[in-house]
Design an enzyme around this catalytic site. Structure first.
Site, PDB file in Angstrom:
ATOM      1  N   ASP A 255       0.854  -1.183   0.000  1.00  0.00           N
ATOM      2  CA  ASP A 255       0.000   0.000   0.000  1.00  0.00           C
ATOM      3  C   ASP A 255       0.895   1.240   0.000  1.00  0.00           C
ATOM      4  OD1 ASP A 255      -2.973   1.014   0.837  1.00  0.00           O
ATOM      5  OD2 ASP A 255      -1.442   2.194   1.847  1.00  0.00           O
ATOM      6  N   ASN A 263      -2.816  13.064  -3.497  1.00  0.00           N
ATOM      7  CA  ASN A 263      -3.933  13.560  -4.310  1.00  0.00           C
ATOM      8  C   ASN A 263      -4.345  14.957  -3.896  1.00  0.00           C
ATOM      9  OD1 ASN A 263      -4.335  11.412  -6.104  1.00  0.00           O
ATOM     10  ND2 ASN A 263      -5.614  10.282  -4.671  1.00  0.00           N
ATOM     11  N   HIS A 268      -5.222  14.699  -8.609  1.00  0.00           N
ATOM     12  CA  HIS A 268      -5.439  13.291  -8.930  1.00  0.00           C
ATOM     13  C   HIS A 268      -4.601  12.818 -10.116  1.00  0.00           C
ATOM     14  CE1 HIS A 268      -8.668  12.346  -6.087  1.00  0.00           C
ATOM     15  NE2 HIS A 268      -9.076  13.603  -6.258  1.00  0.00           N
ATOM     16  N   ASP A 272      -2.324   9.565 -10.070  1.00  0.00           N
ATOM     17  CA  ASP A 272      -2.342   8.488 -11.062  1.00  0.00           C
ATOM     18  C   ASP A 272      -0.939   8.159 -11.552  1.00  0.00           C
ATOM     19  OD1 ASP A 272      -5.058   8.289 -10.845  1.00  0.00           O
ATOM     20  OD2 ASP A 272      -5.507   9.366 -12.715  1.00  0.00           O
ATOM     21  N   GLU A 299      -4.933   2.324  -3.858  1.00  0.00           N
ATOM     22  CA  GLU A 299      -3.468   2.329  -3.900  1.00  0.00           C
ATOM     23  C   GLU A 299      -2.871   1.037  -3.356  1.00  0.00           C
ATOM     24  OE1 GLU A 299      -4.687   4.412  -0.025  1.00  0.00           O
ATOM     25  OE2 GLU A 299      -5.428   4.177  -2.073  1.00  0.00           O
TER      26      GLU A 299
END
Length: 397
Positions: A255, A263, A268, A272, A299
C-alpha cells in the site's frame, strides 16, 4: 496465473506456416486445444482403422482367394493396428502435444505408404482407387489434426508417390496420366487452402479471445491484473497447485503510504502517475520470479509469488520498498513526488502442514501484517507463515 506477456511480437502469426511465430506461444495454443484435437484424432483413428480393414473385402472380390489378396489384407490389418496403437498412445498421454502430432504423422505415413501397394495390384480399379486417394488427401489436410507444415509435406509426398506408381505401372495412356496428375495437384491445392484457412482462423480466434480476456482482466491505468482474477478462481488454482505439489507460495499486500495527501497536494493526475510508476516498479521487479501483480483496490496491490518462501518474499518486498522510496515520480513541469510504501506478507512454506482452502486466507494474513506496519509507522515490511490458528506477528525490518 495467465501469462503477462501478450505483446504484438508474441501474437504474430506466421501465415506461411499457419502458426504463431513465437514457439512458446504456439505451444500454449496447442495445449489449449489439445483435448479437442485429441478427441477428433481418436475418432479419426477408429474410423480409418475400421474402413481401411473393411475394404479388404474388395481385395478378395477383385483378386480372388489368392496369396496376393491375402497379403493385401494383411497390409490393411497392419495399418489398422497402427491406427489402434495410435489411439492407445493418445489415450495414455492426453497431455502430450508431441505424442498427438507423432501419432498423427506415423499413422498417416504408414497408411499412405501401403495405399499405392494396394493400388498396384488392382489396375482395373484405378477409378475407385483415385476416388479413395482423394478421400485420403482430405483426411490428411482436414480430418487428422496436425501441424500445417506436416500435413502439407505428407499430402504432397503421398501424391508424388501415387503419381510415380501410376507412371511406373504403365497401364494408362499419357493423356490419362496427365489428367490424374492434374487432379492430384488440384486435390492438394484445395486441401492446402482449406487447411491453411482453418489453422489461421483458429489461431486468430485464440488471439482475439486472449486480447479480450486481457482487457477484462487488466486495470487500464496500471496494466496490472484487476480483482476479477480473484473472482475467477485463478488464485485458488495457485493454492491448489501448492497443495498438490507441496510447493511454497507467498502473497505480498502493499500500500502506498499517505496516498490521499498526494492527491490532495498535487492533484489526482499526479496521484495516477505515482500509482502507475509504483505498478511499473512492481511488475519489473517480479518478472524473474514468475509472480503476478494485481491492483487490489485504490493504492493497494497484491503480489502472488509461486514457489517463494517467506525469506525470499521478504527480501523482494524490501528491494521494492527501498527502490520506491529512493525514486521520486516525475509529475510534469519539472516537479517530482516522493512516496513510500508498506508491505505485509503471508507465506506457505514448502511441504507445509497446513494449506488453507481459499486464497482469501493468505490475503487476510497479509492484510494483518500490512496493518501492523501501518500502525508501526509505515514504510516497512512484515511477514508471517499462514497456519490453522492465528500466530503472533512476525518481526520485520
Amino acid at each position: 496465473m495467465p501469462s503477462q506477456d501478450l505483446s504484438p511480437l508474441r501474437l504474430t502469426i506466421d501465415r506461411r506456416r499457419a502458426e504463431f511465430a513465437d514457439p512458446e506461444f504456439e505451444d500454449r495454443f496447442l495445449r489449449h486445444f489439445l483435448p479437442e484435437r485429441n478427441a477428433q484424432l481418436k475418432a479419426s483413428l477408429l474410423f480409418s482403422a475400421f474402413f481401411y480393414v473393411a475394404f479388404g473385402v474388395t481385395d478378395l472380390t477383385t483378386l480372388g482367394i489368392t496369396p496376393i489378396a491375402w497379403a493385401m489384407v494383411a497390409l490393411r490389418v497392419l495399418v489398422g493396428v497402427a491406427a489402434l496403437g495410435g489411439y492407445v498412445a493418445v489415450s495414455r498421454n492426453p497431455d502430450s502435444v508431441r505424442v498427438s502430432i507423432l501419432t498423427t504423422c506415423t499413422v498417416l505415413v504408414v497408411g499412405l505408404v501401403v495405399f499405392p501397394i494396394l493400388c498396384w495390384y488392382q489396375p482395373s480399379a484405378m477409378a475407385w482407387n483415385l476416388m479413395s486417394f482423394a478421400l485420403v488427401l482430405m483426411a490428411v489436410y482436414v480430418n487428422f489434426p496436425n501441424r500445417f507444415v506436416y500435413a502439407v509435406a505428407i499430402g504432397v509426398g503421398a501424391s508424388v508417390e501415387f503419381a510415380a506408381m501410376l507412371i511406373f505401372q504403365d497401364t494408362l495412356n499419357p493423356d490419362d496420366i496427365l489428367a490424374l496428375v492434374l487432379m492430384l495437384i488440384l486435390g492438394n491445392a484445395l486441401g492446402y487452402i482449406a487447411a491453411s484457412r482453418f489453422h489461421l482462423a483458429q489461431r486468430e480466434q485464440f488471439r482475439s479471445s486472449l486480447l479480450l480476456q486481457q482487457l477484462a482482466d487488466r486495470d487500464p491505468l496500471t496494466g496490472c491484473y484487476n480483482r476479477r482474477v480473484l473472482q475467477s478462481g485463478l488464485l485458488d488454482a495457485e493454492l491448489a497447485r501448492a497443495r498438490r505439489y507441496g510447493s511454497a507460495l507467498s502473497a505480498i499486500l502493499c500500500d502506498i503510504d499517505h496516498f490521499k495527501r498526494i492527491n490532495d497536494s498535487y492533484g489526482h493526475a499526479a496521484g495516477d502517475q505515482v500509482l502507475s510508476g509504483f505498478a511499473g516498479l512492481l511488475q519489473s521487479m517480479t518478472q524473474t520470479t514468475d509472480g503476478s501483480v494485481i491492483r487490489y483496490g485504490g493504492e493497494e496491490f497484491l503480489l502472488v509469488l509461486p514457489q517463494a518462501e517467506l525469506p525470499e518474499a521478504h527480501a523482494l518486498a524490501e528491494r521494492i520498498r527501498h527502490a520506491f522510496a529512493n525514486t521520486p515520480t516525475a509529475i510534469g513541469g519539472g516537479a517530482y513526488v516522493s512516496a513510500t510504501a508498506s508491505f505485509g506478507i503471508a507465506s506457505i512454506p514448502t511441504l507445509h502442514a497446513y494449506v488453507p482452502p481459499k486464497f482469501d486466507a493468505l490475503i487476510e494474513a497479509a492484510d494483518i501484517q500490512l496493518y501492523a506496519v501501518k500502525h508501526g509507522g509505515r514504510n516497512g515490511v512484515r511477514g508471517t507463515i499462514v497456519s490453522a490458528t492465528p500466530e503472533p506477528l512476525a518481526a520485520g525490518a
